[in-house]
Scaffold this active site. Structure first.
Site, PDB file in Angstrom:
ATOM      1  N   ASP A 106       0.870  -1.161   0.000  1.00 39.57           N
ATOM      2  CA  ASP A 106       0.000   0.000   0.000  1.00 39.57           C
ATOM      3  C   ASP A 106       0.909   1.213   0.000  1.00 39.57           C
ATOM      4  O   ASP A 106       2.122   1.071  -0.185  1.00 39.57           O
ATOM      5  CB  ASP A 106      -0.970  -0.018   1.201  1.00 39.57           C
ATOM      6  CG  ASP A 106      -2.335   0.510   0.786  1.00 39.57           C
ATOM      7  OD1 ASP A 106      -2.412   1.712   0.440  1.00 39.57           O
ATOM      8  OD2 ASP A 106      -3.310  -0.265   0.766  1.00 39.57           O
TER       9      ASP A 106
ATOM     10  N   GLY B 102      -7.389  -5.076   1.207  1.00 39.09           N
ATOM     11  CA  GLY B 102      -6.211  -5.736   1.774  1.00 39.09           C
ATOM     12  C   GLY B 102      -5.114  -5.903   0.739  1.00 39.09           C
ATOM     13  O   GLY B 102      -4.009  -6.292   1.079  1.00 39.09           O
ATOM     14  N   LYS B 103      -5.436  -5.637  -0.536  1.00 41.52           N
ATOM     15  CA  LYS B 103      -4.450  -5.777  -1.623  1.00 41.52           C
ATOM     16  C   LYS B 103      -3.693  -7.095  -1.496  1.00 41.52           C
ATOM     17  O   LYS B 103      -2.480  -7.164  -1.656  1.00 41.52           O
ATOM     18  CB  LYS B 103      -3.505  -4.576  -1.651  1.00 41.52           C
ATOM     19  CG  LYS B 103      -4.250  -3.252  -1.895  1.00 41.52           C
ATOM     20  CD  LYS B 103      -3.329  -2.059  -2.018  1.00 41.52           C
ATOM     21  CE  LYS B 103      -4.094  -0.787  -2.351  1.00 41.52           C
ATOM     22  NZ  LYS B 103      -5.061  -0.345  -1.301  1.00 41.52           N
ATOM     23  N   ARG B 104      -4.429  -8.171  -1.236  1.00 41.92           N
ATOM     24  CA  ARG B 104      -3.806  -9.468  -1.060  1.00 41.92           C
ATOM     25  C   ARG B 104      -3.291  -9.992  -2.390  1.00 41.92           C
ATOM     26  O   ARG B 104      -3.774  -9.590  -3.461  1.00 41.92           O
ATOM     27  CB  ARG B 104      -4.799 -10.463  -0.452  1.00 41.92           C
ATOM     28  CG  ARG B 104      -5.264 -10.077   0.950  1.00 41.92           C
ATOM     29  CD  ARG B 104      -4.106 -10.039   1.927  1.00 41.92           C
ATOM     30  NE  ARG B 104      -4.546  -9.988   3.317  1.00 41.92           N
ATOM     31  CZ  ARG B 104      -4.539  -8.902   4.087  1.00 41.92           C
ATOM     32  NH1 ARG B 104      -4.115  -7.741   3.617  1.00 41.92           N
ATOM     33  NH2 ARG B 104      -4.940  -8.967   5.356  1.00 41.92           N
TER      34      ARG B 104
END
Lengths: 311, 311
Positions: A106, B102-104
């Site tokens: 992020d 969560g940008k997993r």
């Protein structure tokens, strides 16, 4: 002490570069293991914790580091994450270096929140406390420098480490990572930027607290990246079940057997599912796990310069 | 009902495309808020939960969706994640569509574990239960198709959604995302692949359960991607504090004011820190939050085709 120096020291002390990956899947726990726990989410989480701690009791005396795959704990909600927290604490108490494999990414203050969560401290009641106690974290570079420097800054302050995904071990890694721009593939662009992110963060060992994830399944790229990134520690996934061999990984090491750590997850933690180990250790899953670690140490020692660590 | 159809229906019902981002930072909570809770990690987590629920009580009646930034909860350990879990449940009970930011990213069975965690169900005591109850998740594409299809598969099965990072809103997004290979920048390669990941997953609205994250801060790229990706829902960060304006975002919408949802986090949840709203709502931080939402709805209605949602 710089994270890279801590890791190098641990590799030298244990005389091998093996990382045991802890990716607990309830459906693969040893026969009867789950039955000891209640059949609800907290029960499964308690089983994951018990299993992870049992694995650690076997492997922590043998290897320098362990790597926790966050996904398998997140899959059991807050209870799963409490299990991860407790298992990390157990790993620390057993002296293992803890890598948190969350591939977080992020920007700005959000990246800093992740960094403080896993590597640093957060403000609590007028003081600062560490929430997770990991020693290093894996991060994804797609967002560029904004998404990496907050992690590096916190890591440098807290004597922790960061491993940036450069070349992953999966089949479709090629789709974007191999796209050629300005005469070189994307993963080489990432590798070049990584050198700038690590600038000023080398330890006395010559290695840097900013490391790279480079898969064992692409031996040519691994060799090429080793040459392009002197002083960068490689965290190498893909050994074993994914198909990478010790010979494939050999170029990742320097002449002293340093410069790379090699992860194995399922091949070790679920070793009791492998027929020859199941036969050798009937009813003793921890025996199978220990043998799998010793076999991997031996394989790397025989086929890479990691054998020099035994001199 | 396909996730895209659910989202389109919610946008039409609420007559605006606003997503309120919930990124709770303890140091920015309203004056005196933290003091109501014990000064330990569980106390801070309880404050994050109370604040999130209070925000939801104001915004859930007004907007179609909310987005939780996982980092700020992970920063308070397992207690923080229990607070996230409870706040997500509260959002669901108030009828909001919940996006888990969560940008997993991972591969194979690990990606599937993340997908099942946030969008699907996991095996517990002979049954399958949903651990997190989110409606959609943000994911990072660096690992290629292997890292995306497990999310899409689970989302399709569970009538949930996936938003893939295509073009992020930060300054250094250009570093890798703009590298030109085979005549087009990386983010266009990702956009093209995204169309293949979404194949067969369009809903009756014409929009797809596989969406794209495209930042408001690069208006030209936003317009270009809108043209290149018909039928793909855009989740647009970067409005407000990050510098994106309603005019910048206008090209993201189709002629009916659909096709994009626009996130605002700090500009809404910490609206009481903005001088004009602090003056207008003394001692009433929720009033400031509500006004900030109404102002954003009005701004988008006046400057984009989202105004058509009011016809």
């Amino acid at each position: 002490m710089n994270f890279a120096d801590q890791l190098v020291e641990a590799v030298r002390r244990k005389r091998n570069p093996v990382v045991v990956g802890i990716d607990p899947r309830p459906e693969e726990l040893p026969g009867g293991f789950l039955d000891r726990f209640p059949g609800d989410r907290a029960g499964v989480a308690a089983a994951l914790k018990a299993f992870g701690c049992d694995v650690l009791d076997v492997v922590a005396p043998l290897v320098p580091a362990v790597k926790f795959q966050s996904a398998f704990y997140e899959a059991y909600g807050p209870e799963g994450l409490a299990a991860l927290h407790a298992t990390v604490e157990h790993a620390k108490s057993r002296g293992a270096i803890v890598l948190f494999d969350g591939k977080r990414n992020d920007i700005g203050s959000t990246a800093e929140a992740y960094a403080r969560a896993y590597l640093g401290k957060v403000p609590i009641g007028g003081a600062f406390e560490p929430p997770w106690h990991a020693d290093a974290i894996t991060v994804n570079p797609y967002l560029g420098t904004d998404g990496i420097t907050p992690f590096v800054r916190v890591a440098a302050r807290e004597q922790k480490g960061v491993f940036v995904l450069v070349r992953t071990s999966n089949a479709s890694a090629r789709e974007f990572q191999d796209l050629v721009a300005d005469g070189k593939p994307l993963y080489r662009h990432v590798a070049e930027k990584l050198l700038t992110w690590g600038a000023g963060h080398a330890g006395e060992s010559g290695y840097n607290l900013v490391g790279a994830v480079v898969g064992a399944t692409y031996p040519q790229e691994l060799a090429e990246l080793r040459e392009a990134m002197p002083g960068i520690l490689f965290l190498v996934p893909g050994y074993g079940v994914q198909g990478g061999t010790a010979k494939d990984i050999a170029p990742a090491f320097d002449e002293h057997g340093l410069g790379a750590i090699v992860n194995n997850s399922r091949g070790i933690t679920f070793a009791y599912e492998r027929p020859h180990l199941a036969a050798q250790f009937p009813g003793n899953w921890q025996g199978a796990v220990e043998q799998a670690v010793r076999d991997m140490i031996q394989d790397l020692a025989a086929n890479t310069s990691a054998g020099r660590l035994r001199d």
